[in-house]
Scaffold this active site. Structure first.
Site, PDB file in Angstrom:
ATOM      1  N   ASP A   8       0.859  -1.178   0.000  1.00 30.30           N
ATOM      2  CA  ASP A   8       0.000   0.000   0.000  1.00 30.30           C
ATOM      3  C   ASP A   8       0.899   1.233   0.000  1.00 30.30           C
ATOM      4  OD1 ASP A   8      -2.357   1.379  -0.079  1.00 30.30           O
ATOM      5  OD2 ASP A   8      -3.067   0.739   1.897  1.00 30.30           O
ATOM      6  N   GLU A  10      -0.031   4.696   1.426  1.00 28.38           N
ATOM      7  CA  GLU A  10      -0.155   5.749   2.436  1.00 28.38           C
ATOM      8  C   GLU A  10       0.913   5.651   3.518  1.00 28.38           C
ATOM      9  OE1 GLU A  10      -4.271   5.409   0.632  1.00 28.38           O
ATOM     10  OE2 GLU A  10      -2.767   3.992   1.369  1.00 28.38           O
ATOM     11  N   HIS A  60      -2.494  -0.256  -3.806  1.00 29.70           N
ATOM     12  CA  HIS A  60      -3.011   1.087  -3.568  1.00 29.70           C
ATOM     13  C   HIS A  60      -3.845   1.619  -4.726  1.00 29.70           C
ATOM     14  CE1 HIS A  60      -3.305   5.234  -2.338  1.00 29.70           C
ATOM     15  NE2 HIS A  60      -2.783   5.627  -3.479  1.00 29.70           N
ATOM     16  N   HIS A 104      -1.411   1.561   7.029  1.00 32.20           N
ATOM     17  CA  HIS A 104      -1.842   2.746   7.774  1.00 32.20           C
ATOM     18  C   HIS A 104      -2.905   2.361   8.774  1.00 32.20           C
ATOM     19  CE1 HIS A 104      -5.352   2.426   5.156  1.00 32.20           C
ATOM     20  NE2 HIS A 104      -4.482   2.248   4.170  1.00 32.20           N
ATOM     21  N   HIS A 115      -7.595   5.405   7.158  1.00 33.38           N
ATOM     22  CA  HIS A 115      -8.877   5.085   6.524  1.00 33.38           C
ATOM     23  C   HIS A 115      -8.977   3.573   6.388  1.00 33.38           C
ATOM     24  CE1 HIS A 115      -6.138   4.754   3.099  1.00 33.38           C
ATOM     25  NE2 HIS A 115      -7.071   4.021   2.502  1.00 33.38           N
ATOM     26  N   GLU A 134      -7.451  -2.115   7.564  1.00 34.64           N
ATOM     27  CA  GLU A 134      -7.161  -2.985   6.421  1.00 34.64           C
ATOM     28  C   GLU A 134      -6.193  -4.084   6.842  1.00 34.64           C
ATOM     29  OE1 GLU A 134      -5.774  -0.420   3.302  1.00 34.64           O
ATOM     30  OE2 GLU A 134      -7.625   0.753   3.288  1.00 34.64           O
TER      31      GLU A 134
END
Length: 275
Positions: A8, A10, A60, A104, A115, A134
């Protein structure tokens, strides 16, 4: 030894705000290079630790962010949409470990760009009654296939979250959260060393075990009632509160597929500035 990297963006080195991760922006072009650097450092450590095959799953957004031309040539990359298991595509291919790179904190929690799947429409997700990022969702899917989480990288809040779902994994905090859009960042020369070292050492824990299929329940809370109403049209999904839906699944694979549908339906129901 075969290892999967779920990558990912972030939680990558230096990333702190929206344009850093939105395809097509000038900052995104810059941070693609840093993101690829994090992946390459991790690949280096994995091979030094005994990996024989590394598959990098782009996880992502549109999943076309990593620079293939700059990728460590010993690895392979799975890029693009759409994938049945999304961020975890490849977990069912007989891998011996998985790395959560650039992760994240989840929706409703403090952390850089925190998020869960949707950038801001989801205010909380629960897996079997436990708040779920996640990372927690993906770790449950990995456990279903008997695959250990070897390394988790991201900001300090992502690492703190991971201690709850993958306590034996190595944690690499490449930045320290100050706010949702600010962090104290380590330069790539330092994070590369941290990532490679953690990946190399974590290979000692690689080796697929016995997975187990168990039933799960996921609940999702949105920031507006009409998103819950839209998601509740999906068979098996029920609206359990004004802004909240829930559903049961026989195993984590089916739960994640249903979760993908719920988030896609909700994203499609967003209308301009009013959401």
């Amino acid at each position: 030894m075969r290892i999967l990297i779920s990558a990912d963006m972030e939680g990558a080195t230096g990333v702190t705000w929206t344009d850093d991760v939105v395809p097509g922006t000038e900052p995104w072009s810059r941070f693609r290079t840093l993101f690829t650097g994090d992946v390459n450092a991790t690949i280096t450590g994995l091979f030094e630790g005994g990996a024989e095959d590394v598959l990098v799953n782009e996880a992502h957004s549109a999943q076309r962010n990593l620079l293939l031309e700059d990728l460590d040539p010993r690895a392979r990359m799975l890029t693009g949409r759409h994938k049945p298991l999304s961020m975890m595509q490849g977990i069912d291919s007989g891998v011996d470990g998985v790395v959560f790179l650039g992760y994240h904190a989840g929706a409703g929690f403090d952390g850089v760009l925190s998020h869960t799947y949707l950038e801001n429409q989801i205010t909380g997700v629960w897996l079997d009654g436990i708040p779920a990022s996640e990372g927690r969702l993906n770790a449950a899917l990995a456990a279903e296939h008997g695959v250990p989480v070897l390394v988790v990288t991201g900001d300090d809040r992502a690492c703190a979250d991971a201690r709850g779902y993958a306590p034996r994994a190595a944690m690499v905090a490449v930045k320290e959260c100050v706010s949702r859009y600010a962090a104290i960042c380590l330069p790539p020369a330092r994070t590369a060393d941290l990532l490679a070292t953690a990946a190399r050492n974590a290979m000692a824990a690689a080796g697929a075990g016995h997975g187990e299929r168990v039933a799960h329940r996921i609940e999702v809370e949105f920031d507006a009632s009409h998103l819950a109403q839209a998601a509740a049209v999906v068979p098996t999904v029920e609206q359990v509160d004004v802004r909240r839906v829930g559903f049961d699944a026989p195993d984590m694979t089916e739960a994640m597929k249903a979760f993908k549908v719920v988030t896609a339906i909700a994203a499609g129901a967003v209308q301009g500035k009013y959401g």
